[in-house]
Design a protein around this motif. Structure first.
Motif, PDB file in Angstrom:
ATOM      1  N   ALA A  22       0.818  -1.209   0.000  1.00  0.00           N
ATOM      2  CA  ALA A  22       0.000   0.000   0.000  1.00  0.00           C
ATOM      3  C   ALA A  22       0.848   1.254   0.000  1.00  0.00           C
ATOM      4  CB  ALA A  22      -0.926   0.000   1.219  1.00  0.00           C
ATOM      5  N   ALA A  23       2.075   1.143   0.512  1.00  0.00           N
ATOM      6  CA  ALA A  23       2.881   2.348   0.662  1.00  0.00           C
ATOM      7  C   ALA A  23       3.626   2.717  -0.613  1.00  0.00           C
ATOM      8  CB  ALA A  23       3.891   2.147   1.793  1.00  0.00           C
ATOM      9  N   ASP A  24       3.995   1.723  -1.421  1.00  0.00           N
ATOM     10  CA  ASP A  24       4.815   2.003  -2.588  1.00  0.00           C
ATOM     11  C   ASP A  24       4.193   2.987  -3.563  1.00  0.00           C
ATOM     12  OD1 ASP A  24       6.265  -1.330  -2.720  1.00  0.00           O
ATOM     13  OD2 ASP A  24       6.858   0.494  -1.647  1.00  0.00           O
ATOM     14  N   PRO A  25       2.878   2.883  -3.922  1.00  0.00           N
ATOM     15  CA  PRO A  25       2.305   3.843  -4.852  1.00  0.00           C
ATOM     16  C   PRO A  25       2.325   5.262  -4.307  1.00  0.00           C
ATOM     17  CG  PRO A  25       0.921   1.893  -4.669  1.00  0.00           C
ATOM     18  CD  PRO A  25       1.932   1.814  -3.581  1.00  0.00           C
ATOM     19  N   GLU A  26       2.328   5.431  -2.982  1.00  0.00           N
ATOM     20  CA  GLU A  26       2.276   6.762  -2.399  1.00  0.00           C
ATOM     21  C   GLU A  26       3.667   7.362  -2.218  1.00  0.00           C
ATOM     22  OE1 GLU A  26      -0.293   8.665  -1.490  1.00  0.00           O
ATOM     23  OE2 GLU A  26      -1.750   7.264  -2.285  1.00  0.00           O
ATOM     24  N   LYS A  27       4.688   6.572  -2.396  1.00  0.00           N
ATOM     25  CA  LYS A  27       6.034   7.049  -2.119  1.00  0.00           C
ATOM     26  C   LYS A  27       6.429   8.127  -3.105  1.00  0.00           C
ATOM     27  CE  LYS A  27      10.680   5.388  -1.166  1.00  0.00           C
ATOM     28  NZ  LYS A  27      11.545   4.211  -1.130  1.00  0.00           N
ATOM     29  N   LYS A  28       6.915   9.249  -2.584  1.00  0.00           N
ATOM     30  CA  LYS A  28       7.273  10.371  -3.424  1.00  0.00           C
ATOM     31  C   LYS A  28       8.683  10.837  -3.089  1.00  0.00           C
ATOM     32  CE  LYS A  28       2.485  11.917  -3.814  1.00  0.00           C
ATOM     33  NZ  LYS A  28       1.542  13.014  -3.602  1.00  0.00           N
ATOM     34  N   ILE A 326       4.895   6.669   6.035  1.00  0.00           N
ATOM     35  CA  ILE A 326       5.366   5.968   4.845  1.00  0.00           C
ATOM     36  C   ILE A 326       5.127   6.775   3.584  1.00  0.00           C
ATOM     37  CG2 ILE A 326       5.071   3.700   5.894  1.00  0.00           C
ATOM     38  CD1 ILE A 326       2.438   3.444   4.441  1.00  0.00           C
ATOM     39  N   SER A 327       4.418   7.891   3.703  1.00  0.00           N
ATOM     40  CA  SER A 327       4.204   8.825   2.608  1.00  0.00           C
ATOM     41  C   SER A 327       3.646  10.098   3.219  1.00  0.00           C
ATOM     42  CB  SER A 327       3.225   8.247   1.569  1.00  0.00           C
ATOM     43  OG  SER A 327       1.917   8.156   2.124  1.00  0.00           O
ATOM     44  N   THR A 328       3.287  11.056   2.393  1.00  0.00           N
ATOM     45  CA  THR A 328       2.701  12.293   2.918  1.00  0.00           C
ATOM     46  C   THR A 328       1.294  12.079   3.434  1.00  0.00           C
ATOM     47  OG1 THR A 328       1.907  12.885   0.702  1.00  0.00           O
ATOM     48  CG2 THR A 328       4.082  13.728   1.373  1.00  0.00           C
ATOM     49  N   ARG A 329       0.694  10.909   3.155  1.00  0.00           N
ATOM     50  CA  ARG A 329      -0.692  10.673   3.551  1.00  0.00           C
ATOM     51  C   ARG A 329      -0.890   9.356   4.288  1.00  0.00           C
ATOM     52  NH1 ARG A 329      -4.058  14.063   0.644  1.00  0.00           N
ATOM     53  NH2 ARG A 329      -5.839  12.662   0.819  1.00  0.00           N
ATOM     54  N   GLY A 330       0.169   8.694   4.671  1.00  0.00           N
ATOM     55  CA  GLY A 330       0.052   7.415   5.352  1.00  0.00           C
ATOM     56  C   GLY A 330       0.963   7.348   6.573  1.00  0.00           C
ATOM     57  N   LYS A 331       0.520   6.601   7.587  1.00  0.00           N
ATOM     58  CA  LYS A 331       1.302   6.498   8.822  1.00  0.00           C
ATOM     59  C   LYS A 331       1.040   5.158   9.498  1.00  0.00           C
ATOM     60  CE  LYS A 331       0.171   8.873  12.557  1.00  0.00           C
ATOM     61  NZ  LYS A 331       0.016   9.981  13.538  1.00  0.00           N
ATOM     62  N   ILE A 332       2.092   4.599  10.064  1.00  0.00           N
ATOM     63  CA  ILE A 332       2.013   3.382  10.868  1.00  0.00           C
ATOM     64  C   ILE A 332       2.332   3.755  12.313  1.00  0.00           C
ATOM     65  CG2 ILE A 332       2.919   1.069  11.254  1.00  0.00           C
ATOM     66  CD1 ILE A 332       3.749   1.016   8.332  1.00  0.00           C
ATOM     67  N   THR A 333       1.522   3.284  13.252  1.00  0.00           N
ATOM     68  CA  THR A 333       1.726   3.577  14.667  1.00  0.00           C
ATOM     69  C   THR A 333       1.725   2.276  15.458  1.00  0.00           C
ATOM     70  OG1 THR A 333       0.537   5.677  14.403  1.00  0.00           O
ATOM     71  CG2 THR A 333       0.908   4.905  16.645  1.00  0.00           C
ATOM     72  N   VAL A 334       2.694   2.136  16.352  1.00  0.00           N
ATOM     73  CA  VAL A 334       2.822   0.947  17.194  1.00  0.00           C
ATOM     74  C   VAL A 334       2.815   1.398  18.656  1.00  0.00           C
ATOM     75  CG1 VAL A 334       4.219  -1.059  17.798  1.00  0.00           C
ATOM     76  CG2 VAL A 334       4.134  -0.270  15.428  1.00  0.00           C
ATOM     77  N   GLU A 379      -9.599  13.652  -0.593  1.00  0.00           N
ATOM     78  CA  GLU A 379      -9.623  14.765   0.349  1.00  0.00           C
ATOM     79  C   GLU A 379     -10.362  14.446   1.642  1.00  0.00           C
ATOM     80  OE1 GLU A 379      -7.951  17.499   0.109  1.00  0.00           O
ATOM     81  OE2 GLU A 379      -7.123  16.815  -1.791  1.00  0.00           O
ATOM     82  N   SER A 380     -11.341  13.539   1.584  1.00  0.00           N
ATOM     83  CA  SER A 380     -12.168  13.311   2.772  1.00  0.00           C
ATOM     84  C   SER A 380     -12.300  11.845   3.144  1.00  0.00           C
ATOM     85  CB  SER A 380     -13.573  13.903   2.544  1.00  0.00           C
ATOM     86  OG  SER A 380     -14.186  13.317   1.412  1.00  0.00           O
ATOM     87  N   ASP A 381     -11.590  10.945   2.464  1.00  0.00           N
ATOM     88  CA  ASP A 381     -11.685   9.517   2.757  1.00  0.00           C
ATOM     89  C   ASP A 381     -10.439   9.062   3.515  1.00  0.00           C
ATOM     90  OD1 ASP A 381     -14.080   9.396   1.417  1.00  0.00           O
ATOM     91  OD2 ASP A 381     -13.133   8.948  -0.500  1.00  0.00           O
ATOM     92  N   LYS A 382     -10.646   8.130   4.416  1.00  0.00           N
ATOM     93  CA  LYS A 382      -9.539   7.614   5.219  1.00  0.00           C
ATOM     94  C   LYS A 382      -9.687   6.110   5.397  1.00  0.00           C
ATOM     95  CE  LYS A 382      -7.463   7.892   9.822  1.00  0.00           C
ATOM     96  NZ  LYS A 382      -7.516   8.527  11.160  1.00  0.00           N
ATOM     97  N   LEU A 383      -8.591   5.398   5.194  1.00  0.00           N
ATOM     98  CA  LEU A 383      -8.527   3.961   5.435  1.00  0.00           C
ATOM     99  C   LEU A 383      -7.751   3.736   6.724  1.00  0.00           C
ATOM    100  CD1 LEU A 383      -8.805   0.950   4.625  1.00  0.00           C
ATOM    101  CD2 LEU A 383      -6.633   1.217   3.402  1.00  0.00           C
ATOM    102  N   SER A 384      -8.344   2.999   7.660  1.00  0.00           N
ATOM    103  CA  SER A 384      -7.700   2.715   8.936  1.00  0.00           C
ATOM    104  C   SER A 384      -7.804   1.226   9.218  1.00  0.00           C
ATOM    105  CB  SER A 384      -8.363   3.527  10.059  1.00  0.00           C
ATOM    106  OG  SER A 384      -7.727   3.281  11.289  1.00  0.00           O
ATOM    107  N   VAL A 385      -6.650   0.593   9.388  1.00  0.00           N
ATOM    108  CA  VAL A 385      -6.573  -0.824   9.714  1.00  0.00           C
ATOM    109  C   VAL A 385      -5.788  -0.956  11.008  1.00  0.00           C
ATOM    110  CG1 VAL A 385      -5.842  -3.110   8.949  1.00  0.00           C
ATOM    111  CG2 VAL A 385      -6.616  -1.430   7.277  1.00  0.00           C
TER     112      VAL A 385
END
Length: 393
Positions: A22-28, A326-334, A379-385
C-alpha cells in the motif's frame, strides 16, 4: 501469555507485506520545499502550537519560542492549520515550490469562551462544541499536573458525573461511577480502541500513570453506547502522548496519607518516580516516545485498629509509542505498555500472607499492544486498519 506474544509477533509479520504494497504507490521523492515561521498573539510568541498540513499526515510543533519548521512539503497550494490551547484555530494557504522556502507569520486570536472547540460526537461527525448533541468532556494532562494526580483514577474525580470509590479496604478494589452506575456499565478505551478489558478495569484505572496521558475524553449517557456494549453509563477514552519533539523529563514525589490526624494514627508514605522522553527525526517522518512510572505506597490505617483502610501498592509501568510516516498521507503507529503491580490489604503486613488475621492480595501482569495503519485517500476519505490485544495475568 506465551501464546499471546507469539500471536502478536506473527500478526506483525503478516501485516508487513500488505503495508509495503500500500505504501509504494504513495512514495514520493523529496521536494526540499520548506516552511518557516512563528506563531504569535498580541505581540507575544505562543509556544508549542500545533501545525498540520490539511489532507496529509505532515505536522510539527512550535518550539518554546513559538518558531517552527516544516520540511519536504508537497508541491502546490497547501492549507496550513494552526491550533493551540486557549486560541481559535487558524488556517492559511501557501504556495510551495520545489527547492524553495517560504516564511510566514501567524497571528492567533484568543478563544476566551471556548465555543470553537471541535469534538467528535456520537455520530462521528466533526462539529463545533455548541452544536453537537453529545458533549465530550476533556481532561488535559495539565489538569493532572496542577492537581498533583499521579494516576488516571485520581484525575477522573475532576470531571462532572464521575466519581472514583474504594469498594474494598483489604483488596483495594476501586471502580468509577458514571451517572451513578457501577463501573461495569462504563466502557474504557485506549486511543479509541476497546482493548481495556473489564477484568483490567477493576484495578486498571489506578494502575495507569498520569505521565502517559495526553488527554482523557469522557462521553456520558446512552449516546456513548456505539463505542461498545459496556458503554451504558458512558465512555472514558484515554489518549496517550504522541512524540512531537525531542524532549525528556524526570520527576519524583513523596506524600504522606493521614498526616495531622489523631496521635495514634501513623501517616502512610506514598512515593512515585516518573520518566518521559520523546525523540523525533529531523524530517518529522518518524518518532518514538517512552514513559516509565514506579509507585510504592504503604498501607494506611485510618482509625488505629490495626487493619488497613487503604491497601499497599508496589507498581511499575513501562510503555513505548512509535510512528513511521510511509508517505505524505500514510502512517504506521505501534503502541505497547506493560504494568506489573502487587497490592495487599488486611493487617500484620510484616508477616507472610497466611500468618495474618486478614490478608487479601493481588498480583497483576498486564501487557497491551496495538498496531495501526492510517491512509488518507483523496480529500475526505480515510482507510484505517488496526490490531490490538491485551493479556492479563
Amino acid at each position: 501469555m506465551k501464546l499471546f506474544f507469539i500471536a502478536t509477533i506473527g500478526l506483525l509479520f503478516l501485516c508487513q507485506p500488505v503495508i509495503l504494497i500500500a505504501a509504494d504507490p504513495e512514495k514520493k521523492p523529496k521536494t526540499d520545499a520548506m516552511l518557516f515561521g512563528d506563531v504569535q498573539s498580541n505581540n507575544e510568541h505562543i509556544p508549542f502550537a500545533t501545525l498540520t498540513v490539511e489532507g496529509t499526515t505532515i505536522g510539527a510543533t512550535a518550539d518554546v519560542t513559538g518558531h517552527f519548521i516544516l520540511t519536504n512539503l508537497p508541491i502546490g497550494k497547501q492549507t496550513i492549520i494552526v491550533s493551540a490551547v486557549g486560541y481559535k484555530a487558524f488556517e492559511k494557504e501557501v504556495i510551495m515550490e520545489a527547492n524553495k522556502s517560504v516564511t510566514i507569520q501567524i497571528e492567533l486570536e484568543p478563544d476566551n469562551i471556548g465555543l470553537e472547540q471541535v469534538v467528535v460526537s456520537a455520530d462521528r461527525n466533526a462539529k463545533n462544541r455548541h452544536e453537537t448533541a453529545t458533549i465530550v468532556n476533556s481532561i488535559s494532562n495539565k489538569l493532572f499536573g496542577r492537581t498533583q494526580n499521579i494516576t488516571l483514577s485520581e484525575g477522573l474525580n475532576f470531571s462532572p458525573g464521575l466519581r472514583m470509590e474504594n469498594n474494598c479496604q483489604n483488596c483495594g478494589f476501586t471502580q468509577v461511577r458514571m451517572n451513578g452506575l457501577e463501573g461495569a456499565y462504563s466502557q474504557i478505551l485506549i486511543n479509541s480502541r476497546p482493548v481495556f478489558s473489564g477484568l483490567a478495569g477493576i484495578y486498571g484505572l489506578e494502575l495507569i500513570p498520569a505521565n502517559m496521558i495526553k488527554r482523557v475524553e469522557i462521553v456520558r449517557g446512552g449516546g456513548s453506547a456505539m463505542y461498545g456494549s459496556n458503554a451504558i453509563a458512558g465512555t472514558i477514552n484515554l489518549i496517550t502522548k504522541d512524540p512531537i519533539a525531542n524532549t525528556f523529563s524526570a520527576s519524583s514525589a513523596y506524600s504522606l496519607n493521614g498526616l495531622g490526624l489523631e496521635e495514634n494514627i501513623t501517616a502512610s508514605p506514598d512515593y512515585t518516580v516518573n520518566f518521559n522522553g520523546s525523540f523525533v527525526a529531523s524530517d518529522y517522518k518518524s518518532g518514538m516516545s517512552l514513559f516509565a512510572f514506579h509507585r510504592k505506597r504503604d498501607p494506611f490505617d485510618a482509625n488505629g485498629d490495626g487493619f488497613s483502610e487503604q491497601a499497599s501498592i508496589n507498581n511499575s509501568t513501562f510503555g513505548i509509542r512509535f510512528f513511521q510516516r510511509i508517505s505524505t498521507r500514510g502512517k504506521i503507529t505501534v503502541d505497547y505498555f506493560n504494568i506489573n503491580e502487587y497490592r495487599r490489604g488486611g493487617n500484620k503486613f510484616e508477616l507472610p500472607l497466611h500468618e495474618a488475621d486478614i490478608a487479601e492480595s493481588v498480583d497483576h501482569g498486564i501487557n497491551t499492544g496495538a498496531i495501526s495503519f492510517d491512509l488518507l485517500m483523496r480529500e475526505s476519505d480515510k482507510l484505517s486498519v488496526f490490531f490490538s490485544a491485551q493479556g492479563v495475568d
